[in-house]
Design an enzyme around this catalytic site. Structure first.
Site, PDB file in Angstrom:
ATOM      1  N   LYS A  11       0.830  -1.214   0.000  1.00  0.00           N
ATOM      2  CA  LYS A  11       0.000   0.000   0.000  1.00  0.00           C
ATOM      3  C   LYS A  11       0.860   1.259   0.000  1.00  0.00           C
ATOM      4  O   LYS A  11       2.063   1.214   0.323  1.00  0.00           O
ATOM      5  CB  LYS A  11      -0.919   0.034   1.226  1.00  0.00           C
ATOM      6  N   GLY A 148       4.236  -1.369   3.307  1.00  0.00           N
ATOM      7  CA  GLY A 148       3.316  -2.315   3.947  1.00  0.00           C
ATOM      8  C   GLY A 148       3.643  -3.778   3.708  1.00  0.00           C
ATOM      9  O   GLY A 148       2.732  -4.614   3.665  1.00  0.00           O
ATOM     10  N   SER A 149       4.951  -4.115   3.619  1.00  0.00           N
ATOM     11  CA  SER A 149       5.270  -5.541   3.425  1.00  0.00           C
ATOM     12  C   SER A 149       4.823  -6.367   4.621  1.00  0.00           C
ATOM     13  O   SER A 149       4.437  -7.526   4.472  1.00  0.00           O
ATOM     14  CB  SER A 149       6.769  -5.747   3.164  1.00  0.00           C
ATOM     15  N   SER A 150       4.871  -5.775   5.817  1.00  0.00           N
ATOM     16  CA  SER A 150       4.490  -6.562   7.010  1.00  0.00           C
ATOM     17  C   SER A 150       3.009  -6.936   6.954  1.00  0.00           C
ATOM     18  O   SER A 150       2.629  -8.057   7.289  1.00  0.00           O
ATOM     19  CB  SER A 150       4.805  -5.798   8.297  1.00  0.00           C
ATOM     20  N   ASP A 209      -2.920  -0.695   7.496  1.00  0.00           N
ATOM     21  CA  ASP A 209      -2.184  -1.441   6.463  1.00  0.00           C
ATOM     22  C   ASP A 209      -2.839  -2.796   6.183  1.00  0.00           C
ATOM     23  O   ASP A 209      -3.008  -3.184   5.022  1.00  0.00           O
ATOM     24  CB  ASP A 209      -0.726  -1.667   6.894  1.00  0.00           C
TER      25      ASP A 209
HETATM   26  N1  ADP Z   1       8.292 -11.378   2.471  1.00  0.00           N
HETATM   27  C1  ADP Z   1       8.705 -11.353   3.744  1.00  0.00           C
HETATM   28  N2  ADP Z   1       9.535 -12.302   4.224  1.00  0.00           N
HETATM   29  C2  ADP Z   1       9.946 -12.276   5.509  1.00  0.00           C
HETATM   30  N3  ADP Z   1       9.609 -11.312   6.412  1.00  0.00           N
HETATM   31  C3  ADP Z   1       8.792 -10.333   5.990  1.00  0.00           C
HETATM   32  C4  ADP Z   1       8.303 -10.301   4.641  1.00  0.00           C
HETATM   33  N4  ADP Z   1       7.534  -9.213   4.512  1.00  0.00           N
HETATM   34  C5  ADP Z   1       7.532  -8.582   5.710  1.00  0.00           C
HETATM   35  N5  ADP Z   1       8.289  -9.252   6.606  1.00  0.00           N
HETATM   36  C6  ADP Z   1       8.488  -8.850   8.026  1.00  0.00           C
HETATM   37  O1  ADP Z   1       8.016  -7.514   8.169  1.00  0.00           O
HETATM   38  C7  ADP Z   1       9.089  -6.630   8.544  1.00  0.00           C
HETATM   39  C8  ADP Z   1       8.942  -5.299   7.825  1.00  0.00           C
HETATM   40  O2  ADP Z   1       7.828  -4.633   8.354  1.00  0.00           O
HETATM   41  P1  ADP Z   1       7.827  -3.105   8.668  1.00  0.00           P
HETATM   42  O3  ADP Z   1       8.993  -2.680   9.485  1.00  0.00           O
HETATM   43  O4  ADP Z   1       6.475  -2.814   9.186  1.00  0.00           O
HETATM   44  O5  ADP Z   1       8.001  -2.403   7.213  1.00  0.00           O
HETATM   45  P2  ADP Z   1       6.992  -2.404   5.975  1.00  0.00           P
HETATM   46  O6  ADP Z   1       5.698  -2.948   6.442  1.00  0.00           O
HETATM   47  O7  ADP Z   1       6.881  -0.966   5.603  1.00  0.00           O
HETATM   48  O8  ADP Z   1       7.639  -3.159   4.877  1.00  0.00           O
HETATM   49  C9  ADP Z   1      10.345  -7.367   8.147  1.00  0.00           C
HETATM   50  O9  ADP Z   1      11.417  -6.954   8.984  1.00  0.00           O
HETATM   51  C10 ADP Z   1       9.971  -8.826   8.404  1.00  0.00           C
HETATM   52  O10 ADP Z   1      10.086  -9.154   9.778  1.00  0.00           O
HETATM   53  C1  PMV Z   2       3.389   4.423  10.737  1.00  0.00           C
HETATM   54  C2  PMV Z   2       2.125   3.638  10.396  1.00  0.00           C
HETATM   55  O1  PMV Z   2       1.030   4.581  10.353  1.00  0.00           O
HETATM   56  C3  PMV Z   2       2.221   2.971   9.022  1.00  0.00           C
HETATM   57  C4  PMV Z   2       3.400   2.061   8.890  1.00  0.00           C
HETATM   58  O2  PMV Z   2       3.491   1.510   7.590  1.00  0.00           O
HETATM   59  P1  PMV Z   2       4.781   0.676   7.150  1.00  0.00           P
HETATM   60  O3  PMV Z   2       4.950  -0.478   8.081  1.00  0.00           O
HETATM   61  O4  PMV Z   2       5.976   1.606   7.243  1.00  0.00           O
HETATM   62  O5  PMV Z   2       4.496   0.236   5.733  1.00  0.00           O
HETATM   63  C5  PMV Z   2       1.871   2.614  11.496  1.00  0.00           C
HETATM   64  C6  PMV Z   2       0.465   2.011  11.518  1.00  0.00           C
HETATM   65  O6  PMV Z   2      -0.495   2.684  11.092  1.00  0.00           O
HETATM   66  O7  PMV Z   2       0.330   0.881  12.000  1.00  0.00           O
HETATM   67 MG    MG Z   3       4.681  -2.508   8.237  1.00  0.00          MG
END
Ligand code: ADP
Ligand code: PMV
Ligand code: MG
Length: 389
Positions: A11, A148-150, A209
């Site tokens: 996202k 939003g990979s998490s 997210d």
């Molecule tokens: N494809 C994936 N494989 C393994 N871990 C993942 C994967 N996608 C997300 N994660 C987990 O989510 C974390 C990243 O989430 P976050 O810090 O919220 O950043 P974002 O959501 O913006 O990408 C990674 O450190 C890992 O622990």
């Molecule tokens: C900072 C926040 O508003 C969004 C975080 O997004 P991302 O994990 O950085 O993709 C946290 C949340 O809403 O849970």
């Molecule tokens: Mg995240």
């Protein structure tokens, strides 16, 4: 053996990140970059009646496996019994998983994976119990970069796991594609489980997210409730990945600490962001059918994004790499803001519909000359999808 595959989108947040954690409105949209999770259930091995749970994290090149008997020690025999009633991971379970993961000797430069692995173990055992199976996860998204990979990880895994448990009923594939969706109430269940995964990864997520990854489209989200926004004109964004690593959990905690040090000032900042998100969401829905109206609409969106970026700086989540992108795009009269948790990660630049291609190319080349990576995405598409195989 039958397989269950799900894909969930990443996202962008157009306005309101961080403030949304503190009750403000925010606007987010799904993008056409996905995390794919596939799952195969395995028969329990004959000798010990146990087998193992394995997860192959393709983006990291690492595979992890735990004997089912060991998982039963951590999660108990009743694991998987409450699949229809998502509940948060307890602090005891978190501590037990941390101990389990210590034995995995995760490489120091990939220690951020521990949060994702904990979310995986919790979702797997809560939904399927401690039965043997093999999951593979692969993503188009940069991990830990604000896209939003998490959430895509938690949503796609929850979708595949719930389908394997028979707790949700996938619909037939849409015409011309292998992917189908789920009924609304099934998506609600996926979303609630994915939120439990996000809690493990983000600490204190707002839920925006996982909601946009599950349901897709563009949404206005506030205090756990959301509405779909019908954008009458396409919103075009250039995304820059600064490649500066950061961690959402730490950034969210940092903003909360600042809020406890300066409660009045931060309450005003959060309230200002709320007004920006509310205004932005109504502008997105405005019908604009000629060039003059479209340009006026885009100018308002750009101004609100610029104001939001200023307030994100007030919250302490910008970064010099982000500021470099802002300065570069400003030279071409383009407005940018960070997206997601900030502290590095990705930046959005609004692309006006009348922008000459040559200007976009020059801007992109100059941004990339700093070592950053630019790409474009489709905004506001489908949420979670499913197929067998
Ligand atoms: N494809 C994936 N494989 C393994 N871990 C993942 C994967 N996608 C997300 N994660 C987990 O989510 C974390 C990243 O989430 P976050 O810090 O919220 O950043 P974002 O959501 O913006 O990408 C990674 O450190 C890992 O622990
Ligand atoms: C900072 C926040 O508003 C969004 C975080 O997004 P991302 O994990 O950085 O993709 C946290 C949340 O809403 O849970
Ligand atoms: Mg995240």
């Amino acid at each position: 053996m039958e397989g269950f595959r799900a894909r969930a989108p990443g996202k962008i947040i157009l306005a309101g990140e961080h403030a949304v954690v503190h009750g403000s409105a925010a606007v987010a949209a799904a993008i056409d970059l996905y995390t794919h999770s596939s799952l195969h259930l395995l028969p329990a091995s004959e000798e010990d009646g146990a087998g193992a749970v394995e997860v192959d994290l393709r983006d990291t090149g690492l595979v992890f496996s735990w004997p089912c008997a060991r998982l039963r020690e951590v999660f108990g025999d009743t694991a998987g019994a409450a699949v229809n009633a998502p509940k948060p991971c307890s602090s005891d379970e978190l501590a037990a998983m941390a101990e389990l993961l210590e034995q995995e000797h995760i490489p120091e430069d990939k220690i951020w994976l521990a949060a994702g692995l904990s979310a995986f173990l919790y979702l797997y055992t809560s939904i399927l119990g401690c039965r043997p199976g093999k999951a593979v996860v692969k993503s188009d998204l940069p991990l830990g970069a604000g896209l939003g990979s998490s959430a895509a990880f938690s949503v796609s895994l929850s979708g595949a796991l719930l389908a394997a448990a028979g707790a949700v009923r996938p619909q037939a594939a849409d015409a011309g594609t292998e992917w189908g969706s789920f009924h609304k109430e099934d998506l609600e269940l996926v979303n609630q489980w994915a939120f439990q995964g996000e809690k493990i990864i983000h600490g204190k997520p707002s839920g925006i997210d996982n909601a946009v990854s599950t349901f897709g489209s563009m949404i206005k989200f506030k205090k756990g409730e959301f509405t779909n926004l019908k954008s009458s004109n396409p919103v075009k964004m250039l995304i820059t990945d600064t490649k500066v690593g950061r961690n959402t959990k730490a950034l969210v905690a940092g903003v909360s600490e600042r809020a406890s040090r300066h409660p009045d000032a931060m309450a005003s900042v959060i309230s200002a962001v709320n007004s920006i998100s509310e205004e932005l969401s109504s502008i997105v829905e405005l019908a604009a059918d000629d060039e003059v109206a479209i340009t006026a609409k885009e100018e308002k969106l750009a101004e609100l994004m610029e104001m939001n970026q200023g307030l994100l700086q007030c919250m302490g989540v910008s970064h010099c790499a982000i500021e470099t992108v802002l300065r570069t795009t400003l030279k071409y009269n383009l407005v940018s803001k960070l997206t997601g948790a900030g502290g590095g990660g990705c930046v959005l630049t609004l692309i006006p519909s009348l922008l000459p291609n040559s200007v976009l190319e020059k801007t992109t080349a100059e941004i990339e000359s700093h070592g950053f990576r630019c790409f474009q995405v489709k905004v506001g598409g489908r949420g979670l999808q499913f197929c067998r195989g």
